[in-house]
Scaffold this motif. Structure first.
Motif, PDB file in Angstrom:
ATOM      1  N   LEU A  87      74.695  77.444  76.676  1.00  0.00           N
ATOM      2  CA  LEU A  87      74.296  76.041  76.760  1.00  0.00           C
ATOM      3  C   LEU A  87      75.356  75.219  77.485  1.00  0.00           C
ATOM      4  O   LEU A  87      75.039  74.384  78.334  1.00  0.00           O
ATOM      5  N   GLU A  88      76.614  75.481  77.188  1.00  0.00           N
ATOM      6  CA  GLU A  88      77.705  74.765  77.853  1.00  0.00           C
ATOM      7  C   GLU A  88      77.662  75.020  79.361  1.00  0.00           C
ATOM      8  O   GLU A  88      77.790  74.094  80.162  1.00  0.00           O
ATOM      9  N   GLY A  89      77.451  76.280  79.746  1.00  0.00           N
ATOM     10  CA  GLY A  89      77.347  76.606  81.169  1.00  0.00           C
ATOM     11  C   GLY A  89      76.177  75.904  81.824  1.00  0.00           C
ATOM     12  O   GLY A  89      76.283  75.408  82.957  1.00  0.00           O
ATOM     13  N   TYR A  90      75.060  75.836  81.121  1.00  0.00           N
ATOM     14  CA  TYR A  90      73.874  75.150  81.645  1.00  0.00           C
ATOM     15  C   TYR A  90      74.171  73.668  81.879  1.00  0.00           C
ATOM     16  O   TYR A  90      73.882  73.130  82.946  1.00  0.00           O
ATOM     17  N   ILE A  91      74.759  73.021  80.860  1.00  0.00           N
ATOM     18  CA  ILE A  91      75.068  71.591  80.981  1.00  0.00           C
ATOM     19  C   ILE A  91      76.080  71.356  82.095  1.00  0.00           C
ATOM     20  O   ILE A  91      75.939  70.429  82.894  1.00  0.00           O
ATOM     21  N   ASP A  92      77.097  72.212  82.179  1.00  0.00           N
ATOM     22  CA  ASP A  92      78.129  72.051  83.212  1.00  0.00           C
ATOM     23  C   ASP A  92      77.570  72.203  84.626  1.00  0.00           C
ATOM     24  O   ASP A  92      78.136  71.673  85.576  1.00  0.00           O
ATOM     25  N   ASN A  93      76.474  72.928  84.772  1.00  0.00           N
ATOM     26  CA  ASN A  93      75.899  73.143  86.106  1.00  0.00           C
ATOM     27  C   ASN A  93      74.848  72.112  86.498  1.00  0.00           C
ATOM     28  O   ASN A  93      74.291  72.193  87.587  1.00  0.00           O
ATOM     29  N   ILE A  94      74.591  71.148  85.618  1.00  0.00           N
ATOM     30  CA  ILE A  94      73.665  70.064  85.972  1.00  0.00           C
ATOM     31  C   ILE A  94      74.435  69.067  86.830  1.00  0.00           C
ATOM     32  O   ILE A  94      75.558  68.683  86.488  1.00  0.00           O
ATOM     33  N   LYS A  95      73.832  68.662  87.924  1.00  0.00           N
ATOM     34  CA  LYS A  95      74.504  67.755  88.860  1.00  0.00           C
ATOM     35  C   LYS A  95      74.951  66.468  88.161  1.00  0.00           C
ATOM     36  O   LYS A  95      76.073  66.030  88.308  1.00  0.00           O
ATOM     37  N   THR A  96      74.045  65.865  87.412  1.00  0.00           N
ATOM     38  CA  THR A  96      74.381  64.703  86.604  1.00  0.00           C
ATOM     39  C   THR A  96      73.644  64.833  85.271  1.00  0.00           C
ATOM     40  O   THR A  96      72.477  65.224  85.236  1.00  0.00           O
ATOM     41  N   THR A  97      74.351  64.512  84.202  1.00  0.00           N
ATOM     42  CA  THR A  97      73.729  64.616  82.889  1.00  0.00           C
ATOM     43  C   THR A  97      72.986  63.335  82.517  1.00  0.00           C
ATOM     44  O   THR A  97      72.257  63.315  81.535  1.00  0.00           O
ATOM     45  N   LYS A  98      73.152  62.286  83.303  1.00  0.00           N
ATOM     46  CA  LYS A  98      72.450  61.032  83.026  1.00  0.00           C
ATOM     47  C   LYS A  98      70.944  61.266  83.140  1.00  0.00           C
ATOM     48  O   LYS A  98      70.453  61.742  84.152  1.00  0.00           O
ATOM     49  N   GLY A  99      70.227  60.991  82.071  1.00  0.00           N
ATOM     50  CA  GLY A  99      68.781  61.171  82.054  1.00  0.00           C
ATOM     51  C   GLY A  99      68.333  62.608  81.866  1.00  0.00           C
ATOM     52  O   GLY A  99      67.159  62.921  82.025  1.00  0.00           O
ATOM     53  N   ALA A 100      69.262  63.512  81.514  1.00  0.00           N
ATOM     54  CA  ALA A 100      68.928  64.936  81.418  1.00  0.00           C
ATOM     55  C   ALA A 100      68.799  65.421  79.969  1.00  0.00           C
ATOM     56  O   ALA A 100      68.682  66.616  79.735  1.00  0.00           O
ATOM     57  N   LEU A 101      68.782  64.504  79.006  1.00  0.00           N
ATOM     58  CA  LEU A 101      68.785  64.911  77.604  1.00  0.00           C
ATOM     59  C   LEU A 101      67.596  65.797  77.242  1.00  0.00           C
ATOM     60  O   LEU A 101      67.765  66.855  76.627  1.00  0.00           O
ATOM     61  N   ILE A 102      66.395  65.410  77.638  1.00  0.00           N
ATOM     62  CA  ILE A 102      65.219  66.206  77.276  1.00  0.00           C
ATOM     63  C   ILE A 102      65.284  67.588  77.914  1.00  0.00           C
ATOM     64  O   ILE A 102      64.997  68.595  77.269  1.00  0.00           O
ATOM     65  N   GLU A 103      65.697  67.644  79.160  1.00  0.00           N
ATOM     66  CA  GLU A 103      65.859  68.930  79.852  1.00  0.00           C
ATOM     67  C   GLU A 103      66.862  69.822  79.108  1.00  0.00           C
ATOM     68  O   GLU A 103      66.628  71.016  78.907  1.00  0.00           O
ATOM     69  N   ILE A 104      67.952  69.239  78.666  1.00  0.00           N
ATOM     70  CA  ILE A 104      68.987  69.989  77.947  1.00  0.00           C
ATOM     71  C   ILE A 104      68.473  70.444  76.579  1.00  0.00           C
ATOM     72  O   ILE A 104      68.721  71.575  76.155  1.00  0.00           O
ATOM     73  N   LEU A 105      67.723  69.586  75.911  1.00  0.00           N
ATOM     74  CA  LEU A 105      67.149  69.963  74.619  1.00  0.00           C
ATOM     75  C   LEU A 105      66.168  71.121  74.766  1.00  0.00           C
ATOM     76  O   LEU A 105      66.139  72.023  73.934  1.00  0.00           O
ATOM     77  N   HIS A 106      65.362  71.093  75.820  1.00  0.00           N
ATOM     78  CA  HIS A 106      64.439  72.210  76.075  1.00  0.00           C
ATOM     79  C   HIS A 106      65.223  73.512  76.255  1.00  0.00           C
ATOM     80  O   HIS A 106      64.856  74.551  75.688  1.00  0.00           O
ATOM     81  N   LYS A 107      66.292  73.455  77.025  1.00  0.00           N
ATOM     82  CA  LYS A 107      67.110  74.653  77.256  1.00  0.00           C
ATOM     83  C   LYS A 107      67.750  75.124  75.950  1.00  0.00           C
ATOM     84  O   LYS A 107      67.761  76.329  75.656  1.00  0.00           O
ATOM     85  N   ALA A 108      68.260  74.185  75.160  1.00  0.00           N
ATOM     86  CA  ALA A 108      68.894  74.551  73.891  1.00  0.00           C
ATOM     87  C   ALA A 108      67.880  75.206  72.961  1.00  0.00           C
ATOM     88  O   ALA A 108      68.188  76.210  72.310  1.00  0.00           O
ATOM     89  N   GLN A 109      66.666  74.676  72.913  1.00  0.00           N
ATOM     90  CA  GLN A 109      65.647  75.273  72.054  1.00  0.00           C
ATOM     91  C   GLN A 109      65.247  76.651  72.573  1.00  0.00           C
ATOM     92  O   GLN A 109      64.982  77.557  71.795  1.00  0.00           O
ATOM     93  N   GLU A 110      65.241  76.819  73.879  1.00  0.00           N
ATOM     94  CA  GLU A 110      64.959  78.135  74.465  1.00  0.00           C
ATOM     95  C   GLU A 110      66.042  79.139  74.045  1.00  0.00           C
ATOM     96  O   GLU A 110      65.750  80.282  73.712  1.00  0.00           O
ATOM     97  N   ILE A 111      67.278  78.696  74.023  1.00  0.00           N
ATOM     98  CA  ILE A 111      68.404  79.575  73.677  1.00  0.00           C
ATOM     99  C   ILE A 111      68.420  79.904  72.190  1.00  0.00           C
ATOM    100  O   ILE A 111      68.541  81.073  71.805  1.00  0.00           O
ATOM    101  N   PHE A 112      68.316  78.881  71.338  1.00  0.00           N
ATOM    102  CA  PHE A 112      68.485  79.071  69.898  1.00  0.00           C
ATOM    103  C   PHE A 112      67.163  79.268  69.146  1.00  0.00           C
ATOM    104  O   PHE A 112      67.175  79.688  68.001  1.00  0.00           O
ATOM    105  N   GLY A 113      66.047  78.901  69.762  1.00  0.00           N
ATOM    106  CA  GLY A 113      64.747  79.004  69.106  1.00  0.00           C
ATOM    107  C   GLY A 113      64.363  77.743  68.347  1.00  0.00           C
ATOM    108  O   GLY A 113      63.216  77.551  67.997  1.00  0.00           O
ATOM    109  N   TYR A 114      65.326  76.891  68.097  1.00  0.00           N
ATOM    110  CA  TYR A 114      65.121  75.616  67.431  1.00  0.00           C
ATOM    111  C   TYR A 114      66.375  74.774  67.640  1.00  0.00           C
ATOM    112  O   TYR A 114      67.321  75.230  68.289  1.00  0.00           O
ATOM    113  N   LEU A 115      66.370  73.539  67.117  1.00  0.00           N
ATOM    114  CA  LEU A 115      67.481  72.621  67.351  1.00  0.00           C
ATOM    115  C   LEU A 115      68.102  72.166  66.028  1.00  0.00           C
ATOM    116  O   LEU A 115      67.876  71.039  65.573  1.00  0.00           O
ATOM    117  N   PRO A 116      68.911  73.023  65.410  1.00  0.00           N
ATOM    118  CA  PRO A 116      69.572  72.617  64.165  1.00  0.00           C
ATOM    119  C   PRO A 116      70.583  71.503  64.434  1.00  0.00           C
ATOM    120  O   PRO A 116      70.956  71.224  65.578  1.00  0.00           O
TER     121      PRO A 116
END
Length: 168
Positions: free
Chosen positions: A24-53
């Motif tokens: 997840l850290e690598g994914y976030i670090d490779n986003i050009k700008t994190t502004k406005g990317a919260l939903i995209e990041i949450l989708h990726k996190a849920q894909e990785i962990f299966g849920y969002l604890p």
């Protein structure tokens, strides 16, 4: 725009894989700008962990330099996001107005009886999760259930067992 400060992988009381936080850290670090990317990041996190604890939500908040309550607000608003582990198959029952007036309450009760669980629970064998959702936008097919990404429209009570059996 300056990037948020580096955050080390969080220590957690849950049995969440550290590799997931690294991915997840690598994914976030490779986003050009994190502004406005919260939903995209949450989708990726849920894909990785299966849920969002909570720990994953707080990790994202720290990494993006935003309040944890902002992340939780987005997670709790959208029915797509899960804060608990989910079964292999997720059954979502639309409880929007069109579906409700056409019998969605009977459909979800039949599912509860069949699966032996309530909404937002997982079956003992881990095969199914059951969710009631606000609206899925398929009002013309009411009542509607989703099993994973497959849409079942105009569902009748007597079809519920047949639909579930396809996934057993």
């Amino acid at each position: 725009m300056t990037r948020p400060q580096e955050i080390s992988v969080v220590d957690t009381d849950l049995e969440l894989p550290q590799e997931g936080f690294i991915e997840l850290e690598g994914y976030i670090d490779n986003i050009k700008t994190t502004k406005g990317a919260l939903i995209e990041i949450l989708h990726k996190a849920q894909e990785i962990f299966g849920y969002l604890p909570r720990d994953v939500q707080l990790y994202i908040a720290r990494k993006l330099g935003i309040p944890g309550v902002e992340v939780f607000g987005v997670v709790s608003f959208y029915s797509y996001f899960n804060v608990k582990p989910m079964g292999k198959h997720t059954i979502s029952v639309c409880m929007g107005t069109a579906c409700f007036v056409r019998g969605a309450d009977k459909i979800i009760n039949k599912l509860k009886d069949n699966l032996g669980i309530e909404s937002n629970e997982i079956t003992e064998d881990g095969l199914f999760s059951l969710k009631d959702v606000r609206c899925i936008g398929a009002c013309g097919l009411a009542p509607v259930i989703l099993v994973d990404d497959k849409v079942y429209g105009r569902v009748k009570e007597d079809q519920v067992n047949e639909i579930i059996d396809k996934y057993r």
